[in-house]
Design a protein around this motif. Structure first.
Motif, PDB file in Angstrom:
ATOM      1  N   GLU A  75       0.503  -1.497   0.065  1.00  0.00           N
ATOM      2  CA  GLU A  75      -0.214   0.394  -0.033  1.00  0.00           C
ATOM      3  C   GLU A  75       0.694   1.472  -0.053  1.00  0.00           C
ATOM      4  O   GLU A  75       1.780   1.244   0.927  1.00  0.00           O
ATOM      5  CB  GLU A  75      -0.494  -0.188   1.583  1.00  0.00           C
ATOM      6  N   LYS A  76       0.784   2.223  -0.779  1.00  0.00           N
ATOM      7  CA  LYS A  76       1.620   2.927  -0.904  1.00  0.00           C
ATOM      8  C   LYS A  76       1.179   4.222   0.286  1.00  0.00           C
ATOM      9  O   LYS A  76      -0.147   4.452   0.784  1.00  0.00           O
ATOM     10  CB  LYS A  76       0.909   4.356  -2.046  1.00  0.00           C
ATOM     11  N   THR A  77       1.911   4.762   0.858  1.00  0.00           N
ATOM     12  CA  THR A  77       1.465   5.595   2.699  1.00  0.00           C
ATOM     13  C   THR A  77       1.220   7.122   1.488  1.00  0.00           C
ATOM     14  O   THR A  77       2.272   7.840   0.844  1.00  0.00           O
ATOM     15  CB  THR A  77       2.908   6.059   2.776  1.00  0.00           C
ATOM     16  N   HIS A  78       0.184   7.500   2.451  1.00  0.00           N
ATOM     17  CA  HIS A  78      -0.115   8.763   1.663  1.00  0.00           C
ATOM     18  C   HIS A  78       0.183   9.573   2.895  1.00  0.00           C
ATOM     19  O   HIS A  78      -0.620   9.290   4.130  1.00  0.00           O
ATOM     20  CB  HIS A  78      -1.566   8.940   1.381  1.00  0.00           C
ATOM     21  N   GLU A  80      -3.413   3.061  -5.754  1.00  0.00           N
ATOM     22  CA  GLU A  80      -3.399   2.961  -3.872  1.00  0.00           C
ATOM     23  C   GLU A  80      -1.496   1.913  -4.278  1.00  0.00           C
ATOM     24  O   GLU A  80      -1.818   2.006  -2.643  1.00  0.00           O
ATOM     25  CB  GLU A  80      -3.916   1.859  -4.607  1.00  0.00           C
ATOM     26  N   PHE A  95       0.735  -5.407   3.365  1.00  0.00           N
ATOM     27  CA  PHE A  95       0.205  -4.235   2.677  1.00  0.00           C
ATOM     28  C   PHE A  95       0.522  -2.651   3.184  1.00  0.00           C
ATOM     29  O   PHE A  95       0.471  -1.947   3.103  1.00  0.00           O
ATOM     30  CB  PHE A  95      -1.259  -4.797   2.880  1.00  0.00           C
TER      31      PHE A  95
END
Lengths: 199, 199
Positions: free
Chosen positions: A191-194, B143, B187
């Motif tokens: 999951e990309k860290t925002h 994402e 994740f």
């Protein structure tokens, strides 16, 4: 052992690993192996006494590589994150550079004779304990998420196991890229860290 | 098929899976199986015609579960992150609830007869393609980290494979906790995210 003899033995082990991987340990004979290498069976016995000894040597060599890499990393001055990343990288690298021997070690260890089997299991356990200790120390130091150690340990070791079966130069991905991608998943997650999270 | 007959068949398949896992597919006879269930071999043939048919049915059933779960998830209204997490959770759950059948499917599929083997491989490919598509769409939607799809796919599927061998109620971890821990690693990653990073 002379260098020449030792080189010949390395060749025998490598070709044996490829044959075991292809035809299975049970399905490979010393005669098959001698034919593949192009020497007569009688002179092969000058280097190695039996199929059992070949298997024992392969499993011993590969587990020695893993254990030595772990020991080296344990002595480094580095964060636990860095240590574990280095370990995962080296673990994958062994699969890339010695895939047939790793495959035999992973799949055929169960055919080891009783003594060697116990020794092999003890060495595997030693490696797992070492990795588990890195995980626990990393959690204690606040570097890693506080997860069940066994689950983290087996997820990491299992996550890289496919490499031995899949990687070939023709896949169009270098060992470095492969290692980086797997390390990204295991340490940073898919999951990309925002940083600017809008909810 | 009547419910009673179908229940008996389920029992036969489940016990067969346990035996194959214990003694290997080659090492198990229909007689062993009949003995274990406590019916005579002749009446077992009323439910299933051969060891090959048992193996085919187990592999077919398990791959059908995986493919149905994927199809259901593909139709959900959710982010790709949520879809993939749900898929990983369900994938693990099958290993927990049907570990012997999953083990047989993972290890003994190579003994399938030619037709069933091709069908099985096609279904496995279909599942892998579906998971790969979720990954690619998730990357396109911003994402997921932009990683090589094959590497991400095989790392995820491989990361959960040990569960079938390891999980038992006595491990002291519930299926929920197990799934959550693995999903966290895959994740979010092992490394703790420091929002206030001091470098």
């Amino acid at each position: 052992m002379s260098t020449k003899k030792s080189k010949k033995l390395d060749l025998i082990l490598e070709e044996a690993a490829k044959l075991f991987k292809q035809k299975g340990f049970a399905g490979t004979s010393m005669r098959d192996l001698a034919e593949r290498i192009g020497i007569d069976a009688a002179s092969m016995y000058h280097y190695i006494s039996s199929k059992d000894e070949i298997l024992r040597t392969i499993c011993y060599n590969i587990s020695t590589v893993y254990i030595s890499q772990l020991a080296e990393i344990e002595q480094k001055q580095a964060t636990y994150t860095q240590k574990l990343k280095d370990l995962v990288r080296l673990h994958i690298r062994v699969m890339v550079t010695r895939s047939a021997e790793v495959s035999v070690t992973n799949n055929d260890w169960k055919y080891l004779a009783e003594d060697s089997l116990q020794q092999f299991k003890a060495r595997r356990k030693e490696y797992e304990r070492g990795v588990a200790a890195l995980l626990e120390k990393g959690v204690a130091a606040g570097e890693f998420e506080a997860l069940d150690t066994s689950v983290a340990l087996f997820t990491i070791l299992s996550a890289v196991r496919w490499v031995e079966l899949w990687w070939r130069p023709e896949r169009g991905i270098t060992p470095d890229e492969l290692e980086n991608a797997i390390i990204t998943i295991l340490f940073k997650g898919l999951e990309k860290t925002h940083h600017e999270h809008v909810s």
